[in-house]
Design a protein around this motif. Structure first.
Motif, short mmCIF file in Angstrom:
data_model
loop_
_atom_site.label_atom_id
_atom_site.label_comp_id
_atom_site.label_asym_id
_atom_site.label_seq_id
_atom_site.Cartn_x
_atom_site.Cartn_y
_atom_site.Cartn_z
N GLU A 243 0.58 -1.46 0.00
CA GLU A 243 0.24 0.16 -0.23
C GLU A 243 0.80 0.82 -0.24
OE1 GLU A 243 -4.07 -1.62 2.71
OE2 GLU A 243 -2.09 -0.65 3.82
N ALA A 244 2.03 1.30 0.89
CA ALA A 244 2.62 2.58 0.55
C ALA A 244 3.69 2.71 -0.30
CB ALA A 244 3.91 1.86 1.80
N LYS A 245 4.03 1.63 -1.59
CA LYS A 245 4.25 1.89 -2.49
C LYS A 245 3.63 2.02 -3.54
CE LYS A 245 7.93 -2.05 -2.37
NZ LYS A 245 8.50 -3.79 -3.24
N GLN A 246 1.97 1.65 -3.64
CA GLN A 246 1.22 2.22 -4.46
C GLN A 246 0.98 3.70 -4.59
OE1 GLN A 246 -1.97 0.10 -3.59
NE2 GLN A 246 -1.62 -1.93 -4.63
N LEU A 247 1.05 4.41 -2.88
CA LEU A 247 0.46 5.38 -2.55
C LEU A 247 2.15 6.74 -3.14
CD1 LEU A 247 -0.24 7.91 -0.93
CD2 LEU A 247 1.06 6.82 1.32
N PHE A 248 2.87 5.99 -3.04
CA PHE A 248 4.14 6.83 -3.61
C PHE A 248 4.31 6.64 -4.29
CE2 PHE A 248 5.62 6.74 0.89
CZ PHE A 248 6.63 7.30 1.04
N GLY A 249 4.18 5.53 -5.39
CA GLY A 249 4.24 6.07 -6.76
C GLY A 249 3.19 6.18 -7.75
N SER A 250 1.60 6.25 -6.81
CA SER A 250 1.16 7.47 -7.35
C SER A 250 1.00 8.68 -7.61
CB SER A 250 -0.72 7.03 -6.79
OG SER A 250 -0.75 7.93 -7.05
N TYR A 251 1.99 9.53 -6.35
CA TYR A 251 1.89 10.55 -5.83
C TYR A 251 3.07 11.37 -7.54
CZ TYR A 251 3.06 15.06 -3.67
OH TYR A 251 3.18 16.29 -3.20
N LEU A 260 10.88 5.85 -7.17
CA LEU A 260 10.43 4.33 -6.64
C LEU A 260 11.74 3.21 -7.02
CD1 LEU A 260 9.32 4.44 -3.60
CD2 LEU A 260 7.41 2.86 -4.76
N SER A 261 12.67 2.84 -5.96
CA SER A 261 13.31 1.60 -6.27
C SER A 261 12.81 1.02 -5.71
CB SER A 261 14.71 1.97 -6.31
OG SER A 261 15.25 1.23 -5.91
N ASP A 262 12.79 -0.79 -6.25
CA ASP A 262 12.35 -1.65 -5.34
C ASP A 262 13.58 -2.37 -4.54
OD1 ASP A 262 9.65 -2.27 -5.71
OD2 ASP A 262 10.45 -3.30 -7.84
N ALA A 263 15.07 -2.02 -5.11
CA ALA A 263 15.53 -2.24 -4.55
C ALA A 263 17.26 -1.96 -3.44
CB ALA A 263 17.29 -2.74 -4.93
N PRO A 264 17.20 -1.48 -2.38
CA PRO A 264 17.84 -0.25 -2.45
C PRO A 264 19.07 0.24 -2.53
CG PRO A 264 18.49 -2.45 -0.50
CD PRO A 264 18.19 -3.25 -2.21
N VAL A 265 18.81 1.40 -2.26
CA VAL A 265 20.17 2.23 -3.26
C VAL A 265 21.06 3.18 -2.70
CG1 VAL A 265 17.33 3.25 -3.87
CG2 VAL A 265 18.05 4.17 -1.72
N ASP A 266 21.54 3.79 -3.38
CA ASP A 266 22.70 4.48 -3.26
C ASP A 266 22.84 5.98 -3.59
OD1 ASP A 266 25.03 3.82 -5.30
OD2 ASP A 266 23.97 1.83 -4.88
N VAL A 267 24.18 6.47 -2.48
CA VAL A 267 24.33 7.40 -3.46
C VAL A 267 24.81 7.82 -4.53
CG1 VAL A 267 25.46 9.78 -2.26
CG2 VAL A 267 24.49 8.69 -0.89
N ASN A 274 19.61 15.19 -11.58
CA ASN A 274 18.94 15.85 -10.73
C ASN A 274 17.94 15.07 -9.93
OD1 ASN A 274 17.88 18.75 -10.62
ND2 ASN A 274 15.83 17.63 -11.11
N LYS A 275 18.20 14.00 -10.16
CA LYS A 275 16.94 13.06 -9.64
C LYS A 275 17.06 12.40 -8.11
CE LYS A 275 18.23 8.82 -13.30
NZ LYS A 275 18.87 7.98 -13.61
N CYS A 276 15.78 11.60 -7.09
CA CYS A 276 15.76 11.76 -6.63
C CYS A 276 15.50 10.11 -5.70
CB CYS A 276 15.07 12.56 -5.54
SG CYS A 276 13.90 11.81 -3.40
N LEU A 277 15.61 9.33 -5.79
CA LEU A 277 15.86 8.22 -5.41
C LEU A 277 15.07 7.56 -4.37
CD1 LEU A 277 18.39 6.26 -7.46
CD2 LEU A 277 15.87 6.81 -8.34
N LEU A 278 14.13 6.69 -4.34
CA LEU A 278 13.51 6.23 -2.66
C LEU A 278 13.03 4.92 -2.82
CD1 LEU A 278 9.65 9.16 -3.19
CD2 LEU A 278 12.37 9.11 -1.75
N HIS A 279 13.53 4.59 -1.35
CA HIS A 279 13.09 3.20 -1.39
C HIS A 279 12.66 2.83 0.23
CE1 HIS A 279 14.31 -1.26 -1.04
NE2 HIS A 279 14.62 -1.05 0.12
N LEU A 280 11.23 1.77 -0.05
CA LEU A 280 10.36 1.39 1.23
C LEU A 280 10.98 0.12 1.93
CD1 LEU A 280 7.17 2.88 -0.25
CD2 LEU A 280 8.71 4.56 0.74
N GLU A 281 10.64 0.52 3.13
CA GLU A 281 10.71 -0.40 3.94
C GLU A 281 10.02 -0.67 5.18
OE1 GLU A 281 14.74 -2.32 4.83
OE2 GLU A 281 15.67 -1.76 3.23
#
Length: 327
Positions: A243-251, A260-267, A274-281
């Motif tokens: 549900e959180a992934k759907q919320l972030f993906g829609s926004y 939104l990244s399914d895998a953990p992200v690194d700098v 100019n990207k922002c990458l997000l990862h949810l757990e």
């Protein structure tokens, strides 16, 4: 869209240099002048040495009151230190036809007619503004980790933030905590719970979730690297991870730079972009959002150009499809 005529005030620092690197390759941009008190009369590439062969611009030391009134000028970027923008505007009357994009903290509270320039929050307001206050770097990373939750009214408890930034976030002037010999192989905390970006973060969250009152506990770190921010943000969340992934993906679906990244992200995935990458757990009812940006691009000059594009009706990603360093 015709060419955008641009002036830069405070072009010798990190944000001024990064702005130049983007704008000299922007198809709709023409740099009319780059002003610097300290480097007046010198070639731009004498300070930003990587620009040798890319531009023959020279730093101007001319009277800024005349520079900002030159015919045909469309926008100025204010890249001087915090407190300097308010002083500059007080001393230099700005024609009604001239747009201003400020990279300092001076007007992020939307005072003096400025609009807060976080496109993922204010995309509808930015095109009709004449003065844009560019967000802070930590503030950008942290807000992008929280905006979908605020929009859904789901910020109901304290927010915990642990975030680390590269040395360029402290500016170009040397100090005891920016010198290479101190910063290298070292990590330190600064401004714990009191960082100046907290004010603009709360301002944005409250705009999306009126009455938002929970504490934001923010511990910033100085990293032993040059550029980039990683913010780990967590807060109670009653839903599922899906549900959180759907919320972030829609926004963020309409926004070209936040993904939104399914895998953990690194700098390194975002440095020089100019990207922002997000990862949810999700852990024991706590939603952890990892947010990574480059503090000089999405956290400063890249976002400023993104705002310029919106302001002048240019496609939002114009000149900003930048190559990441990758390794």
């Amino acid at each position: 869209m015709s060419t955008i005529q641009i002036g830069i005030i405070g072009g010798a620092g990190y944000t001024g240099g990064e702005l130049l690197r983007i704008l000299i390759n922007h198809p709709n941009a023409q740099i009319a002048f780059v002003h610097s008190k300290s480097q007046a009369g010198k070639p731009v590439y004498s300070t930003h040495t990587d620009l040798l062969g890319d531009t023959d611009l020279t730093f101007s030391g001319d009277d800024t009151r005349e520079l900002v009134r030159q015919p045909g000028l469309d926008v100025i970027f204010l890249c001087s230190g915090h407190g300097e923008s308010a002083k500059f505007l007080a001393e230099n009357p700005i024609p009604d036809s001239l747009n201003v994009i400020d990279l300092s903290t001076d007007f992020r509270d939307e005072s003096n007619g400025f609009v807060y320039g976080l496109p993922e929050l204010q995309r509808e307001r930015i095109p009709s503004a004449t003065k844009i206050a560019n967000p802070g770097c930590f503030a950008t990373s942290i807000q992008l980790a929280l905006l979908p939750l605020a929009k859904a009214g789901l910020l109901t408890d304290a927010i915990q933030v642990s975030a680390i930034t590269g040395s360029t976030g402290a500016g170009q002037a040397l100090s005891s905590t920016t010198h290479f010999t101190w910063r290298n192989n070292n990590v330190s905390i600064y401004k714990a719970f009191t960082h100046q970006h907290l004010k603009e973060i709360r301002q944005s969250l409250t705009a999306l979730q009126p009455g938002f009152a929970p504490a934001i506990h923010f511990v910033p770190y100085r990293g032993d690297f040059t550029r980039g921010i990683m913010a780990n943000v967590y807060t109670p969340y009653a839903g599922s991870l899906e549900e959180a992934k759907q919320l972030f993906g829609s926004y963020y679906q309409p926004h070209p730079f936040t993904h939104l990244s399914d895998a953990p992200v690194d700098v390194k995935q975002v440095v020089n972009t100019n990207k922002c990458l997000l990862h949810l757990e999700l852990h024991d009812g706590q939603l952890l959002v990892t947010s990574i940006i480059d503090n000089l691009t999405k956290g400063a000059s890249g976002q400023a150009v993104q705002n310029m594009n919106l302001l002048f009706g240019v496609p939002e990603d114009t000149g900003l499809r930048l190559k990441p360093v990758a390794f």
